[in-house]
Design a protein around this motif. Structure first.
Motif, PDB file in Angstrom:
ATOM      1  N   PHE A   1       0.805  -1.214   0.000  1.00  0.00           N
ATOM      2  CA  PHE A   1       0.000   0.000   0.000  1.00  0.00           C
ATOM      3  C   PHE A   1       0.846   1.276   0.000  1.00  0.00           C
ATOM      4  CE2 PHE A   1      -2.133  -3.321   2.601  1.00  0.00           C
ATOM      5  CZ  PHE A   1      -3.113  -3.657   1.676  1.00  0.00           C
ATOM      6  N   LEU A   2       2.155   1.135   0.023  1.00  0.00           N
ATOM      7  CA  LEU A   2       3.017   2.312   0.055  1.00  0.00           C
ATOM      8  C   LEU A   2       2.847   3.136  -1.214  1.00  0.00           C
ATOM      9  CD1 LEU A   2       6.399   0.991   1.519  1.00  0.00           C
ATOM     10  CD2 LEU A   2       4.555   2.192   2.704  1.00  0.00           C
ATOM     11  N   ASP A   3       2.777   4.443  -1.021  1.00  0.00           N
ATOM     12  CA  ASP A   3       2.690   5.376  -2.142  1.00  0.00           C
ATOM     13  C   ASP A   3       4.096   5.850  -2.493  1.00  0.00           C
ATOM     14  OD1 ASP A   3       2.398   8.269  -3.290  1.00  0.00           O
ATOM     15  OD2 ASP A   3       0.401   7.406  -3.451  1.00  0.00           O
ATOM     16  N   PRO A   4       4.409   6.044  -3.786  1.00  0.00           N
ATOM     17  CA  PRO A   4       5.753   6.526  -4.142  1.00  0.00           C
ATOM     18  C   PRO A   4       6.119   7.850  -3.475  1.00  0.00           C
ATOM     19  CG  PRO A   4       4.603   5.718  -6.091  1.00  0.00           C
ATOM     20  CD  PRO A   4       3.602   5.706  -4.980  1.00  0.00           C
ATOM     21  N   SER A   5       5.130   8.708  -3.240  1.00  0.00           N
ATOM     22  CA  SER A   5       5.381   9.952  -2.499  1.00  0.00           C
ATOM     23  C   SER A   5       5.275   9.636  -1.006  1.00  0.00           C
ATOM     24  CB  SER A   5       4.381  11.040  -2.901  1.00  0.00           C
ATOM     25  OG  SER A   5       4.539  11.395  -4.253  1.00  0.00           O
ATOM     26  N   LEU A   6       6.315   9.026  -0.477  1.00  0.00           N
ATOM     27  CA  LEU A   6       6.253   8.440   0.857  1.00  0.00           C
ATOM     28  C   LEU A   6       5.999   9.495   1.932  1.00  0.00           C
ATOM     29  CD1 LEU A   6       6.489   5.569   1.917  1.00  0.00           C
ATOM     30  CD2 LEU A   6       8.904   5.993   2.391  1.00  0.00           C
TER      31      LEU A   6
END
Length: 503
Positions: free
Chosen positions: A47-52
């Motif tokens: 579920f991690l988004d690239p814009s952490l």
């Protein structure tokens, strides 16, 4: 056992382990910080988004200023408030003084032998002493001011030659800083400008790729047991980049001549002498330390400085009235018939506000460098176990509306208000773009000089406009160092009174 039976047995075992993990988590005293439950084995990885930094900021709105999430076999804790950042970086500084070293960091730093990843202890103190006292002290910076002036004047001439044409501001700033760093590191060992330019171009490409790999999610970091297999090939890619840089280091080391009986004037000569003597009385100093520190200077001192100037110019072009105000200060202090000198920086008060505000909105490392508690610690009433990866979301803290009025607006004048005077020392935990505590960035003094001098020069010497039909783009691309998603390209026009000043 039949394959089908084995598969169902594996799923059942995984599910039971997962349930046991949840029960243990709930029964801990004190409890772990709240957070998303995640999936068996992988936790919240899918579920991690690239814009952490933004993803973590959104999770903090749901779970609070301290939350945890399982990333593979690693527990991560994210801090998103100034009070809890103070607890980690000041009140429990000794406990959180170590780093969770990523596999790519271990590769590029010659086994974690640099100032960034080395654990808190005698070796780290020795490395920091070398950086702070031999290169980054006020006396050391003063001694190489002529190098910064020479390269800045060279950059100004190059931009002047491109007047009326598009200029990639970030690329120009990177080459400038790279030339300053290489000259400072090993002095006059290049055989003319062509070699220095060649090395600069090599490093520009390599440093950009190193920063990209450092910020790329790596399964080896989430499941350390898999690190030897390098399933994504990220470590091997980093090794190739390190070897490219190492070949340049070897070339400079081979060419560097130094007198054993005299103190050398550049950092490389000093470190080679120290390496030959074996370090100090308590701690050995090896060739791996020499190269790892050189690597720190290039990756830490070039990309962050160039990116900060690019962000500052983007914000100024987005707010023409602030750009005009800055140019007005420069005209008053410097005048249009002279060039900016570093000696002017102390008088350029509005310039310092512009830089502060740029670093508030665009801290170079939005999550700092993850900390690693050496023993269990309680923060905000929650347990942070030993070995947890602890992120400090300085990007979110410095945009927190409870700390800042109009937090998303670029307002340099805000620091003139009573009680809002801020510096880079890490004492104010609503503003600490370079970190805080004993692991605060060692290069703050150099960054202040480089950013201030370069930004003042290009704003004073040129008017800038965007290409026809273009607007300022302030979108971000998350990485180890926060970059602009789209490089800033602008068109310069000379504004000094005499054309010969550019020559």
């Amino acid at each position: 056992m039949e394959p089908t039976t084995f598969f169902y047995t594996f799923l059942l075992t995984t599910f039971l382990i997962y349930i046991a993990h949840l029960l243990i988590r709930k029964k801990r005293t004190p409890p772990l910080p709240p957070g998303p439950i995640g999936l068996p084995l992988v936790g919240s990885l899918p579920f991690l988004d690239p814009s952490l930094h933004k993803y973590f900021a959104d999770l903090s709105k749901k779970y609070g200023p301290i939350f945890s999430l399982q990333l593979g076999s690693k527990l991560a804790v994210v801090i998103s408030s100034s009070s809890l950042a103070r607890a980690v970086l000041q009140e429990h500084d000794n406990t959180f003084a170590n780093r969770d070293v990523p596999e790519t960091g271990r590769v590029f730093s010659y086994g974690g032998n640099d100032i960034v990843w080395t654990p808190n202890g005698p070796t780290w103190h020795m490395l920091r002493r070398i950086c702070v006292h031999e290169m980054l002290s006020p006396q050391s910076l003063d001694a190489v001011s002529s190098i910064r002036q020479q390269e800045t004047r060279s950059t100004m001439r190059h931009i002047h030659a491109s007047s009326g044409n598009k200029v990639d501001i970030g690329a120009e700033m990177f080459l400038n800083v790279m030339n300053v760093v290489t000259n400072t590191m090993w002095g006059g060992t290049f055989e003319g400008d062509k070699e220095r330019e060649s090395v600069g171009k090599d490093f520009k490409e390599v440093v950009a790729n190193i920063i990209d790999l450092l910020g790329r999610p790596n399964v080896s970091d989430f499941f350390p047991v898999l690190a030897p297999f390098d399933l994504q090939g990220i470590q091997s890619k980093m090794a190739v980049l390190r070897d490219r840089v190492d070949s340049i280091f070897e070339r400079m080391i081979e060419k560097k001549s130094y007198d054993e009986g005299k103190r050398t004037k550049d950092l490389l000569g000093f470190m080679l002498r120290m390496e030959r003597e074996g370090g100090d009385s308590k701690t050995p100093f090896t060739m791996s330390h020499v190269k790892a520190l050189l690597m720190d200077m290039f990756t830490g001192g070039t990309n962050t400085t160039a990116t900060t100037i690019e962000w500052a110019m983007a914000e100024l072009l987005n707010k023409p009235d602030i750009l005009k105000k800055l140019q007005g200060e420069l005209d008053q202090i410097v005048g249009k018939d002279k060039l900016v000198d570093e000696s002017h920086l102390l008088e350029l008060h509005f310039l310092s506000l512009v830089i502060k505000e740029t670093l508030r909105l665009h801290p170079p490392l939005p999550l700092l460098i993850p900390h690693y508690p050496s023993s269990p610690c309680t923060i905000g009433g929650y347990l942070i176990p030993e070995g947890t990866r602890v992120f400090i979301n300085v990007w979110a803290i410095q945009r927190d509306p409870s700390n800042w009025a109009d937090p998303l607006e670029f307002k340099p004048e805000r620091y003139l208000q009573q009680g809002l005077q801020r510096d880079f020392g890490g004492k104010d935990f609503d503003y600490f773009p370079f970190g805080s505590g004993r692991r605060i960035c060692a290069g703050i003094a150099m960054a202040e000089r480089m950013v201030g001098y370069l930004l003042a020069t290009i704003v004073h010497s040129f008017d800038w406009k965007l290409p026809e039909g273009k607007d300022v783009d302030l979108s971000q691309k998350f990485s180890f160092v926060m970059k602009k998603a789209i490089p800033l390209v602008a068109i310069p026009t000379p504004r000094l009174s005499k054309n010969e000043l550019y020559n």
